[in-house]
Design a protein around this motif. Structure first.
Motif, PDB file in Angstrom:
ATOM      1  N   UNK A 267       0.703  -1.479  -0.321  1.00  0.00           N
ATOM      2  CA  UNK A 267      -0.153  -0.382  -0.298  1.00  0.00           C
ATOM      3  C   UNK A 267       0.590   1.101   0.409  1.00  0.00           C
ATOM      4  N   UNK A 268       2.018   1.297   0.966  1.00  0.00           N
ATOM      5  CA  UNK A 268       3.087   2.471   0.860  1.00  0.00           C
ATOM      6  C   UNK A 268       3.904   2.281  -0.819  1.00  0.00           C
ATOM      7  N   UNK A 269       4.224   1.415  -1.150  1.00  0.00           N
ATOM      8  CA  UNK A 269       4.720   1.762  -2.539  1.00  0.00           C
ATOM      9  C   UNK A 269       3.578   2.164  -3.696  1.00  0.00           C
ATOM     10  N   UNK A 270       2.159   1.654  -3.466  1.00  0.00           N
ATOM     11  CA  UNK A 270       0.918   2.229  -4.116  1.00  0.00           C
ATOM     12  C   UNK A 270       0.857   4.019  -4.363  1.00  0.00           C
TER      13      UNK A 270
ATOM     14  N   UNK B 167      -4.092   4.989  -5.016  1.00  0.00           N
ATOM     15  CA  UNK B 167      -5.061   5.726  -3.689  1.00  0.00           C
ATOM     16  C   UNK B 167      -5.847   3.388  -4.132  1.00  0.00           C
ATOM     17  N   UNK B 168      -5.049   3.433  -2.194  1.00  0.00           N
ATOM     18  CA  UNK B 168      -5.947   1.761  -2.236  1.00  0.00           C
ATOM     19  C   UNK B 168      -6.303   1.865  -0.915  1.00  0.00           C
ATOM     20  N   UNK B 169      -6.997   0.946  -1.228  1.00  0.00           N
ATOM     21  CA  UNK B 169      -8.477   0.386   0.215  1.00  0.00           C
ATOM     22  C   UNK B 169      -8.622  -1.178   0.238  1.00  0.00           C
ATOM     23  N   UNK B 170      -8.457  -1.988   1.853  1.00  0.00           N
ATOM     24  CA  UNK B 170      -8.285  -2.965   1.772  1.00  0.00           C
ATOM     25  C   UNK B 170      -9.800  -3.116   2.734  1.00  0.00           C
ATOM     26  N   UNK B 171     -10.689  -4.106   1.953  1.00  0.00           N
ATOM     27  CA  UNK B 171     -11.706  -4.137   2.833  1.00  0.00           C
ATOM     28  C   UNK B 171     -12.650  -5.309   3.647  1.00  0.00           C
TER      29      UNK B 171
ATOM     30  N   UNK C 227     -15.930  -3.231   5.676  1.00  0.00           N
ATOM     31  CA  UNK C 227     -14.489  -2.196   6.637  1.00  0.00           C
ATOM     32  C   UNK C 227     -13.670  -1.966   6.080  1.00  0.00           C
ATOM     33  N   UNK C 228     -12.947  -0.733   5.708  1.00  0.00           N
ATOM     34  CA  UNK C 228     -11.327  -1.015   5.500  1.00  0.00           C
ATOM     35  C   UNK C 228     -10.200  -1.488   6.871  1.00  0.00           C
ATOM     36  N   UNK C 229      -9.897  -1.903   6.332  1.00  0.00           N
ATOM     37  CA  UNK C 229      -8.493  -2.677   7.217  1.00  0.00           C
ATOM     38  C   UNK C 229      -7.579  -2.356   6.892  1.00  0.00           C
ATOM     39  N   UNK C 230      -7.277  -1.489   5.791  1.00  0.00           N
ATOM     40  CA  UNK C 230      -6.509  -0.581   5.639  1.00  0.00           C
ATOM     41  C   UNK C 230      -6.209   0.506   4.174  1.00  0.00           C
ATOM     42  N   UNK C 231      -5.786   1.385   4.243  1.00  0.00           N
ATOM     43  CA  UNK C 231      -6.304   2.413   2.760  1.00  0.00           C
ATOM     44  C   UNK C 231      -4.909   3.266   3.519  1.00  0.00           C
TER      45      UNK C 231
ATOM     46  N   UNK D 157     -11.772  -7.586  -0.008  1.00  0.00           N
ATOM     47  CA  UNK D 157     -11.978  -6.401  -1.882  1.00  0.00           C
ATOM     48  C   UNK D 157     -10.485  -5.748  -2.059  1.00  0.00           C
ATOM     49  N   UNK D 158      -9.946  -5.608  -2.281  1.00  0.00           N
ATOM     50  CA  UNK D 158      -8.959  -5.023  -2.955  1.00  0.00           C
ATOM     51  C   UNK D 158      -9.249  -4.397  -3.584  1.00  0.00           C
ATOM     52  N   UNK D 159      -9.038  -2.151  -3.524  1.00  0.00           N
ATOM     53  CA  UNK D 159      -9.423  -1.301  -4.760  1.00  0.00           C
ATOM     54  C   UNK D 159      -8.421  -0.687  -4.656  1.00  0.00           C
ATOM     55  N   UNK D 160      -7.589  -0.652  -6.185  1.00  0.00           N
ATOM     56  CA  UNK D 160      -7.077   0.781  -6.507  1.00  0.00           C
ATOM     57  C   UNK D 160      -7.649   1.343  -7.158  1.00  0.00           C
ATOM     58  N   UNK D 161      -7.012   2.795  -6.877  1.00  0.00           N
ATOM     59  CA  UNK D 161      -7.162   4.373  -7.408  1.00  0.00           C
ATOM     60  C   UNK D 161      -6.225   4.888  -8.396  1.00  0.00           C
ATOM     61  N   UNK D 162      -6.015   4.776  -9.596  1.00  0.00           N
ATOM     62  CA  UNK D 162      -5.119   5.318  -9.960  1.00  0.00           C
ATOM     63  C   UNK D 162      -5.325   5.571 -11.656  1.00  0.00           C
ATOM     64  N   UNK D 163      -4.632   7.115 -11.472  1.00  0.00           N
ATOM     65  CA  UNK D 163      -4.589   8.014 -12.320  1.00  0.00           C
ATOM     66  C   UNK D 163      -4.522   8.103 -13.772  1.00  0.00           C
ATOM     67  N   UNK D 164      -5.234   8.580 -14.813  1.00  0.00           N
ATOM     68  CA  UNK D 164      -4.784   8.166 -15.443  1.00  0.00           C
ATOM     69  C   UNK D 164      -4.657   9.306 -16.917  1.00  0.00           C
ATOM     70  N   UNK D 165      -4.404  10.432 -15.682  1.00  0.00           N
ATOM     71  CA  UNK D 165      -3.729  12.026 -16.523  1.00  0.00           C
ATOM     72  C   UNK D 165      -2.516  11.405 -17.555  1.00  0.00           C
ATOM     73  N   UNK D 166      -1.855  10.729 -16.724  1.00  0.00           N
ATOM     74  CA  UNK D 166      -0.176   9.970 -17.841  1.00  0.00           C
ATOM     75  C   UNK D 166      -0.942   9.478 -19.471  1.00  0.00           C
ATOM     76  N   UNK D 167      -1.644   8.692 -19.714  1.00  0.00           N
ATOM     77  CA  UNK D 167      -2.658   7.989 -20.620  1.00  0.00           C
ATOM     78  C   UNK D 167      -2.817   9.216 -21.343  1.00  0.00           C
ATOM     79  N   UNK D 168      -3.834   9.437 -20.406  1.00  0.00           N
ATOM     80  CA  UNK D 168      -4.512   9.961 -21.554  1.00  0.00           C
ATOM     81  C   UNK D 168      -3.128  11.378 -22.418  1.00  0.00           C
ATOM     82  N   UNK D 169      -2.713  11.969 -22.174  1.00  0.00           N
ATOM     83  CA  UNK D 169      -1.674  12.487 -22.199  1.00  0.00           C
ATOM     84  C   UNK D 169      -0.618  11.645 -23.670  1.00  0.00           C
TER      85      UNK D 169
END
Length: 466
Positions: free
Chosen positions: A68-71, A77-81, A86-90, A146-158
């Motif tokens: 999670x720290x590497x992400x 942004x990442x979170x584990x439910x 309930x959020x276990x870690x984020x 459930x593991x949830x990961x949010x990543x910006x698509x700005x670099x891909x769009x660029x």
């Protein structure tokens, strides 16, 4: 033609570029998005595998938190439910506080986590230019979280925008190159054709020695120029040959006729009255034959000549020729008048109008009786100049008018029957028209429609003269 060829090639090039560049750009953009999604899912699955050791096997969460720290350092942004949602870690999202992260995990990601727990399969969602991936933890039939990961698509769009920019530059460069190539090709084809057209125009205007330049353009155009030059050379030889024949005939016929007339004059000088009368009749026949030869030569010259039209002041020519014929009209007691608009100009071959007026006035004076009137009238029209020669003589029948413009076609002619044929040839060769009409009250009217110079409109002002 050059413009049409260029436009056709440009349209073809634009169509090919659109059909090639747009699908390629869409394919590359789709590949970039697919790669971005697969990479995001792979990272999220790695986090899910580490979270499974903690949630299912109850091992230490150090490995999970390290991922999670590497992400987080990577800007994700990442979170584990757990199974209860309930959020276990984020992680902390860039630009957000811990509370914001927890609220986001609880509100937005929580719904996605519940969806995956209810239907254990990977789910994705795009939100605020970010890709959110939710992966079930553990067994896909009974996940433990459930593991949830949010990543910006700005670099891909660029990268996609830069790719579209490169493709646009390539397309624009191809279009410019295609335009230049199509214009060069169109000029390569059109320039020699325009040269052939200009040579044909000059040939039609009477420049018999004109030739089209060869050796340029496609093979078909070069062959056309060669064929045109062959035709022009043959036409020049034919016309010069006809003119030479006319000159030879003129010399060969006039000389013996003149000599014969002189001999008859000498013989008539010493003859008695009866013989002198016979000689006089023979001289009249020789004079008639001379006029016939002159008429034939005039017709031959008119038929072989190729006029080069020039602007001609019709009013000046009419004034000059009427003045020249007035002594003849007074001798025959015929009134000769001209009624003409001032400044009238037609587009005719040099010297052609003088011959036309002379033939028409001569015919009218021959037809008009003593005390009659011959009028030469003219006015401007939209097409050029309308000229009329009117007499109040005996006129012509309908059959004679129909045949009058053919050589020897008028059986009622008192002269050689060639004057109107010469007039018809000279007028029509210059692009005009001529017709015969009855004169109101008896007589004949010759109507000429003469073309105007290309840049001239109808003149203004009128005058009348007698």
């Amino acid at each position: 033609m050059t413009r049409r060829i260029a436009l056709v090639f440009i349209a073809l090039i634009v169509t090919l570029l659109v059909l090639a560049v747009v699908p390629l750009g869409l394919s590359l953009a789709q590949r970039e998005r697919t790669s971005f999604r697969d990479t995001t899912e792979a990272v999220d699955r790695t986090i899910a595998a580490a979270a499974e050791e903690h949630l299912s096997d109850h091992r230490s969460s150090a490995s999970m938190r390290q991922l999670l720290e590497q992400a987080e350092r990577a800007g994700d942004c990442a979170a584990v439910f757990d199974t209860a949602g309930q959020v276990v870690a984020a992680t902390e999202c860039p630009g957000q506080t811990d509370d914001d992260t927890e609220d986001e995990a609880a509100d937005s990601w929580g719904d996605l986590a519940h969806q995956v727990l209810a239907h254990p399969e990977t789910a994705t969602r795009e939100r605020d230019d970010r890709l959110v991936v939710a992966v079930p933890i553990g067994d896909t039939t009974r996940p433990v979280g459930v593991a949830v990961l949010s990543r910006s698509a700005e670099d891909t769009n660029d990268r996609i925008s830069a790719m579209w920019g490169r493709l646009a530059l390539i397309g624009a460069g191809g279009l410019v190159a295609g335009v230049l190539l199509s214009v060069a090709l169109a000029r390569w084809v059109g320039r020699p054709l325009r040269a052939v057209d200009a040579a044909a125009l000059r040939l039609g205007e009477g420049t018999l020695d004109v030739r089209a330049p060869g050796g340029h353009g496609p093979q078909e155009v070069r062959r056309l120029a060669s064929t045109f030059n062959t035709m022009a050379a043959r036409m020049e030889a034919l016309i010069h040959g006809h003119r030479a024949v006319v000159a030879d005939v003129s010399h060969q016929l006039r000389t013996p006729l003149t000599a014969l007339r002189l001999r008859l004059d000498l013989l008539a000088a010493g003859a008695d009255e009866a013989t002198a009368a016979e000689f006089a009749s023979a001289q009249e026949e020789i004079a008639r034959l001379s006029r016939l030869v002159d008429g034939l030569l005039a017709v031959a010259r008119a038929e072989t000549a190729v006029p080069r039209p020039v602007p001609v002041r019709v009013d000046h020519v009419v004034d000059e020729r009427v003045t020249a014929w007035e002594p003849v009209a007074r001798e025959r007691r015929v009134s000769l008048v001209d009624r003409f608009g001032a400044g009238l100009t037609a587009y005719l071959g040099a010297g052609d109008l003088e011959q036309v007026i002379d033939n028409l006035v001569a015919n009218a004076l021959d037809a008009a009786g003593e005390g009659a009137t011959v009028r030469v009238e003219g006015k401007a029209t939209r097409e050029g100049v309308l000229l009329r020669v009117v007499d109040d003589g005996p006129g012509m029948s309908a059959a004679a008018r129909e045949a009058a413009f053919r050589r020897f076609g008028n059986p009622e002619a008192s002269g050689s029957g060639l004057g109107l044929a010469i007039v018809h040839r000279l007028v029509t060769a210059n692009g005009g028209t001529v017709r015969l009409e009855e004169t109101a009250g008896g007589g004949l009217t010759v109507v000429l429609e003469l073309p105007a110079p290309p840049s001239q409109g109808p003149p203004r002002g009128r005058r009348a003269g007698a």
